[in-house]
Write an enzyme that holds these catalytic residues in place. Structure first.
Site, mmCIF file in Angstrom:
data_model
loop_
_atom_site.group_PDB
_atom_site.id
_atom_site.type_symbol
_atom_site.label_atom_id
_atom_site.label_comp_id
_atom_site.label_asym_id
_atom_site.label_seq_id
_atom_site.Cartn_x
_atom_site.Cartn_y
_atom_site.Cartn_z
ATOM 1 N N ALA A 95 -48.686 36.027 0.570
ATOM 2 C CA ALA A 95 -48.189 37.340 0.994
ATOM 3 C C ALA A 95 -49.312 38.371 1.069
ATOM 4 C CB ALA A 95 -47.095 37.812 0.039
ATOM 5 N N GLY B 154 -51.013 38.893 7.054
ATOM 6 C CA GLY B 154 -50.229 38.349 8.150
ATOM 7 C C GLY B 154 -48.726 38.375 7.948
ATOM 8 N N GLY C 59 -46.739 36.842 5.803
ATOM 9 C CA GLY C 59 -46.238 36.980 4.432
ATOM 10 C C GLY C 59 -46.209 38.431 3.989
ATOM 11 N N TYR D 290 -53.560 20.544 10.846
ATOM 12 C CA TYR D 290 -52.668 21.704 10.680
ATOM 13 C C TYR D 290 -51.304 21.424 11.312
ATOM 14 C CZ TYR D 290 -50.534 26.256 11.616
ATOM 15 O OH TYR D 290 -49.647 27.302 11.705
HETATM 16 P P1 NDP Z 1 -52.641 34.395 7.505
HETATM 17 O O1 NDP Z 1 -53.949 33.686 7.444
HETATM 18 O O2 NDP Z 1 -52.634 35.844 7.781
HETATM 19 O O3 NDP Z 1 -51.827 34.142 6.170
HETATM 20 C C1 NDP Z 1 -51.919 32.966 5.463
HETATM 21 C C2 NDP Z 1 -51.794 33.269 3.990
HETATM 22 O O4 NDP Z 1 -51.912 32.034 3.276
HETATM 23 C C3 NDP Z 1 -52.877 34.187 3.459
HETATM 24 O O5 NDP Z 1 -52.273 35.129 2.616
HETATM 25 C C4 NDP Z 1 -53.772 33.267 2.676
HETATM 26 O O6 NDP Z 1 -54.414 33.864 1.570
HETATM 27 C C5 NDP Z 1 -52.751 32.263 2.177
HETATM 28 N N1 NDP Z 1 -53.379 31.043 1.677
HETATM 29 C C6 NDP Z 1 -54.243 30.229 2.309
HETATM 30 N N2 NDP Z 1 -54.620 29.242 1.489
HETATM 31 C C7 NDP Z 1 -53.975 29.421 0.324
HETATM 32 C C8 NDP Z 1 -53.972 28.755 -0.911
HETATM 33 N N3 NDP Z 1 -54.743 27.698 -1.148
HETATM 34 N N4 NDP Z 1 -53.185 29.215 -1.903
HETATM 35 C C9 NDP Z 1 -52.422 30.319 -1.718
HETATM 36 N N5 NDP Z 1 -52.399 31.000 -0.570
HETATM 37 C C10 NDP Z 1 -53.177 30.566 0.436
HETATM 38 O O7 NDP Z 1 -51.791 33.603 8.617
HETATM 39 P P2 NDP Z 1 -50.295 33.817 9.160
HETATM 40 O O8 NDP Z 1 -49.683 34.991 8.560
HETATM 41 O O9 NDP Z 1 -50.368 33.690 10.620
HETATM 42 O O10 NDP Z 1 -49.601 32.485 8.615
HETATM 43 C C11 NDP Z 1 -48.446 32.526 7.830
HETATM 44 C C12 NDP Z 1 -47.553 31.354 8.190
HETATM 45 O O11 NDP Z 1 -47.106 31.481 9.530
HETATM 46 C C13 NDP Z 1 -48.240 29.987 8.117
HETATM 47 O O12 NDP Z 1 -47.349 29.078 7.523
HETATM 48 C C14 NDP Z 1 -48.451 29.618 9.573
HETATM 49 O O13 NDP Z 1 -48.446 28.233 9.753
HETATM 50 C C15 NDP Z 1 -47.223 30.248 10.192
HETATM 51 N N6 NDP Z 1 -47.281 30.475 11.617
HETATM 52 C C16 NDP Z 1 -48.187 31.362 12.140
HETATM 53 C C17 NDP Z 1 -48.212 31.589 13.502
HETATM 54 C C18 NDP Z 1 -49.160 32.520 14.125
HETATM 55 O O14 NDP Z 1 -49.130 32.615 15.355
HETATM 56 N N7 NDP Z 1 -50.008 33.213 13.367
HETATM 57 C C19 NDP Z 1 -47.263 30.903 14.382
HETATM 58 C C20 NDP Z 1 -46.380 29.999 13.727
HETATM 59 C C21 NDP Z 1 -46.375 29.822 12.391
HETATM 60 P P3 NDP Z 1 -55.729 34.787 1.721
HETATM 61 O O15 NDP Z 1 -55.223 36.135 2.154
HETATM 62 O O16 NDP Z 1 -56.299 34.787 0.358
HETATM 63 O O17 NDP Z 1 -56.593 34.144 2.743
HETATM 64 MG MG1 PMR Z 2 -50.819 27.849 22.396
HETATM 65 C C1 PMR Z 2 -45.307 29.030 25.971
HETATM 66 C C2 PMR Z 2 -46.530 28.595 25.732
HETATM 67 C C3 PMR Z 2 -47.279 28.682 24.473
HETATM 68 C C4 PMR Z 2 -46.931 29.188 23.242
HETATM 69 C C5 PMR Z 2 -45.635 29.840 22.836
HETATM 70 C C6 PMR Z 2 -48.029 28.965 22.362
HETATM 71 C C7 PMR Z 2 -48.037 29.304 21.008
HETATM 72 N N1 PMR Z 2 -49.039 28.364 23.073
HETATM 73 C C8 PMR Z 2 -48.602 28.182 24.379
HETATM 74 C C9 PMR Z 2 -49.291 27.606 25.411
HETATM 75 C C10 PMR Z 2 -50.625 27.199 25.374
HETATM 76 N N2 PMR Z 2 -51.432 27.264 24.297
HETATM 77 C C11 PMR Z 2 -51.368 26.670 26.492
HETATM 78 C C12 PMR Z 2 -50.820 26.445 27.894
HETATM 79 C C13 PMR Z 2 -52.627 26.422 26.040
HETATM 80 C C14 PMR Z 2 -53.803 25.817 26.809
HETATM 81 C C15 PMR Z 2 -54.624 26.852 27.419
HETATM 82 C C16 PMR Z 2 -52.659 26.809 24.655
HETATM 83 C C17 PMR Z 2 -53.775 26.716 23.846
HETATM 84 C C18 PMR Z 2 -53.763 27.003 22.484
HETATM 85 C C19 PMR Z 2 -54.839 26.832 21.538
HETATM 86 C C20 PMR Z 2 -56.238 26.369 21.825
HETATM 87 N N3 PMR Z 2 -52.651 27.471 21.787
HETATM 88 C C21 PMR Z 2 -52.999 27.573 20.511
HETATM 89 C C22 PMR Z 2 -54.309 27.196 20.330
HETATM 90 C C23 PMR Z 2 -54.605 27.326 18.937
HETATM 91 O O1 PMR Z 2 -55.662 27.080 18.362
HETATM 92 C C24 PMR Z 2 -53.357 27.758 18.219
HETATM 93 C C25 PMR Z 2 -52.918 26.640 17.373
HETATM 94 O O2 PMR Z 2 -52.560 25.577 17.815
HETATM 95 O O3 PMR Z 2 -52.913 26.872 16.080
HETATM 96 C C26 PMR Z 2 -52.433 25.772 15.333
HETATM 97 C C27 PMR Z 2 -52.366 27.980 19.342
HETATM 98 C C28 PMR Z 2 -51.072 28.443 19.358
HETATM 99 N N4 PMR Z 2 -50.293 28.490 20.495
HETATM 100 C C29 PMR Z 2 -49.087 29.035 20.172
HETATM 101 C C30 PMR Z 2 -49.077 29.318 18.788
HETATM 102 C C31 PMR Z 2 -47.924 29.913 18.044
HETATM 103 C C32 PMR Z 2 -50.279 28.951 18.306
HETATM 104 C C33 PMR Z 2 -50.706 29.124 16.874
HETATM 105 C C34 PMR Z 2 -50.050 28.843 15.841
HETATM 106 C C35 PMR Z 2 -49.371 27.944 14.966
HETATM 107 O O4 PMR Z 2 -48.765 26.959 15.256
HETATM 108 O O5 PMR Z 2 -49.438 28.350 13.862
#
Ligand code: NDP
Ligand code: PMR
Length: 396
Positions: free
Chosen positions: A91, A94, A96, A271
């Protein structure tokens, strides 16, 4: 209106938080001078012990509950008047942090921020404007199973009941050439995002079971990128747990692969695999415990929060282009604030109480129950993942 008698134990020597009608905390060293009978009396008259952090040891200021204070309490089912207690891992930034803020602002929740960096979490809560009485920071490093066990022990010592657990923390290491490891030697992404949370959830289930809160929940944050039934989930490298042979042999890179499917190390895939584990674990928890305990288990994809710290290890060009790409091309972008409100709904809205569900939101931000990919809903794989994970974390 169930105050927890146990929480008023006059012999306790640790901080006790007793949440009654929106108020708290006996900073206690024995409640010296206050006989237990007086406390019972206070309790029966619905009086509130209010600590502003300035009371001298032994001094207890009592104040009558006002109607408006009582009305602040979560009254679903009229079962209890206290605030809900929710643990949110990661928390400190991001999603959290945004969720903690959204919940705190309702006045109905006390948030236990379970974070690896205590000071960072304190500062984050402060700069997010979360009122002091609405949160407690506790140390948790999910990359160490010892730390997970210590966290559970200190949480129990706090005396707080537990109503909701949110497994949110994660690491993403897309540019790592070589694997890194948790304290016990598991590949870091799966070790932190899945195994650390698996142990934490299993240990805290007992605590949640004991809660008298009207709605008890465990939420594990999932993602679209672990679901190969979506465009985003088909961007290589794709998630794939295979037959779990790497996990079964320890994920340690010594006598086994560092990847769940037994393949070559790939940080981005690790991941995505960990997110599949999160979503499978939620469903297995639902199958094993929902009926018996009434706890609702859920996962979610909060939207693409392209600005968070999750991408800190990515190359600078990615970090620059990813937010506009998601905003203007995929239109999957969501702000931290909006994503926090979504997760807060899964924590507290009565309309999102169903168990075994993977929640998503459409463009106008209304929630719906989404379909998981074939692998992320594979019952047999979920069972196998559960059994192997139990062994790895020392529960079986
Ligand atoms: P952040 O990096 O902002 O948040 C991640 C948090 O996890 C940070 O508070 C970090 O702590 C903490 N953390 C990492 N390692 C540990 C550990 N060993 N012990 C305790 N805490 C730890 O990323 P997000 O807010 O984006 O991610 C939150 C969740 O959302 C994740 O589960 C991610 O998979 C998910 N998610 C994110 C998306 C996105 O687009 N960002 C999309 C879909 C899902 P610290 O602050 O100390 O680094
Ligand atoms: Mg992605 C509707 C299309 C869509 C969405 C909702 C996401 C979400 N992404 C989309 C499309 C694409 N992405 C396409 C077409 C590409 C190729 C250009 C693309 C690429 C891409 C990369 C290289 N996308 C990414 C990455 C990351 O490194 C991120 C990732 O996979 O993190 C694990 C990511 C993401 N795309 C998303 C979301 C939500 C992520 C990040 C988060 C996650 O799962 O936590």
């Amino acid at each position: 209106m169930a105050l927890q008698a146990a929480s008023f134990s006059p012999t306790t020597s640790v901080y006790k938080d007793v949440y009654a009608a929106g108020t708290v905390v006996l900073k206690d060293t024995g409640l010296s001078g206050v006989p237990f009978s007086v406390l019972i009396e206070l309790k029966s008259k619905s009086l509130i012990l209010r600590d502003k952090g300035r009371l001298p040891v032994g001094a207890v200021r009592a104040q009558t509950a006002t109607v408006s204070e009582i009305n602040q309490a979560p009254l679903e089912g009229n079962k209890t008047l206290r605030k809900g207690n929710v643990i949110i891992t990661g928390a400190s930034s991001g999603l959290g942090l945004a969720t903690a803020k959204a919940l705190a602002e309702t006045g109905k929740w006390h948030i236990i921020m379970a974070c690896r960096n205590f000071l960072k979490a304190q500062m984050a809560a402060k700069s997010a404007g979360i009122a002091k009485e609405n949160y407690t920071v506790m140390h948790l490093d999910l990359a160490s199973l010892d730390s997970v066990r210590q966290f559970v022990a200190s949480f129990r010592r706090s005396g707080m009941p537990l109503d909701v657990l949110v497994c949110n923390a994660a690491v993403y290491l897309p540019t790592a050439k070589e694997p890194t490891f948790t304290a016990e030697g598991f590949e870091l992404s799966v070790g932190t995002n899945h195994l650390g949370h698996f142990l934490l959830t299993r240990l805290l289930l007992d605590d949640i079971k004991q809660s008298d809160y009207p709605s008890k929940r465990v939420i594990i944050v999932g993602s679209i990128t672990g679901n190969t039934n979506t465009l985003a989930g088909n961007v290589p490298p794709k998630a794939n747990l295979g037959d779990l042979r790497g996990l079964a042999s320890g994920l340690n890179g010594l006598n086994s692969s560092t990847m769940i499917d037994g393949g070559e190390f790939d940080g981005a895939k690790a991941y995505k695999d960990s997110k599949v584990c999160n979503m499978l674990t939620m469903q297995e928890l639902h199958r094993r415990y929902h009926e018996e305990t009434g706890i609702a288990f859920a996962s979610l994809y909060p939207g693409c929060i392209a600005t968070t710290g999750l991408f800190r290890e990515h190359v600078p060009l990615f970090r620059l282009l990813f937010p506009p790409f998601q905003k203007y091309i995929t239109k999957g972008y969501v702000s931290e604030e909006e994503a926090g409100k979504r997760l807060a709904q899964v924590v507290s809205d009565s309309s999102l109480e169903q168990s075994g569900v993977y929640w998503s939101w459409n463009k106008n931000s209304s929630s719906f129950q989404n379909q998981l990919s074939k692998e992320a809903s594979d019952v047999e794989k979920a069972r196998k993942l559960w059994e192997i994970s139990e062994k790895l974390v020392g529960l079986a």
